[in-house]
Design a protein around this motif. Structure first.
Motif, short mmCIF file in Angstrom:
data_model
loop_
_atom_site.label_atom_id
_atom_site.label_comp_id
_atom_site.label_asym_id
_atom_site.label_seq_id
_atom_site.Cartn_x
_atom_site.Cartn_y
_atom_site.Cartn_z
N HIS A 17 0.96 -1.31 0.14
CA HIS A 17 -0.03 0.03 0.03
C HIS A 17 1.08 1.26 -0.10
N LEU A 21 -1.82 1.40 5.52
CA LEU A 21 -3.30 1.20 5.85
C LEU A 21 -3.31 1.84 7.46
N ASP A 22 -2.27 2.08 8.29
CA ASP A 22 -2.35 2.71 9.53
C ASP A 22 -2.78 4.01 9.27
N PRO A 25 -6.95 3.41 6.46
CA PRO A 25 -7.58 2.35 6.37
C PRO A 25 -8.81 2.07 5.28
N ASP A 26 -9.14 3.08 5.04
CA ASP A 26 -10.11 3.25 4.02
C ASP A 26 -9.81 3.04 2.66
N ARG A 27 -8.48 2.98 2.35
CA ARG A 27 -7.98 2.93 1.25
C ARG A 27 -7.37 1.44 0.89
N LYS A 28 -7.80 0.62 1.54
CA LYS A 28 -7.24 -0.82 1.79
C LYS A 28 -7.61 -1.69 0.13
N TYR A 29 -8.73 -1.18 -0.35
CA TYR A 29 -9.08 -1.77 -1.57
C TYR A 29 -8.95 -0.78 -2.83
N ASN A 33 -3.94 2.94 -4.84
CA ASN A 33 -3.16 2.98 -3.54
C ASN A 33 -2.30 1.69 -3.47
N VAL A 34 -2.13 0.98 -4.36
CA VAL A 34 -1.11 -0.35 -4.39
C VAL A 34 -0.03 -0.40 -5.35
#
Length: 70
Positions: A17, A21-22, A25-29, A33-34
């Motif tokens: 990421h 994520l810390d 966290p809302d951008r996990k998927y 952002n990857v």
């Protein structure tokens, strides 16, 4: 990043990421952002983030074998 340095092993690709994520966290998927990294680079990036807060490869000083000519 890995491909540019000549590292590529399709068996050891990790998802990293860009904004950790810390922090988001809302951008996990969020596919924006990857990035894919080899196992080695992912470890270096993660260790650098944990030590410095910068989620990129650590900057290493240039090697010098004598005086630098300009």
């Amino acid at each position: 990043m890995c491909w540019d340095e000549g590292h590529y092993n399709s068996l050891h690709i990790h998802v990293d990421h860009i904004v950790p994520l810390d922090k988001a966290p809302d951008r996990k998927y969020d596919l924006e952002n990857v990035r894919s990294l080899c196992r080695s680079h992912h470890g270096l990036v993660t260790r650098n983030y944990l030590n410095t807060g910068v989620n990129e490869l650590p900057v290493t000083p240039a090697k010098t074998d004598g005086p630098i000519e300009l």
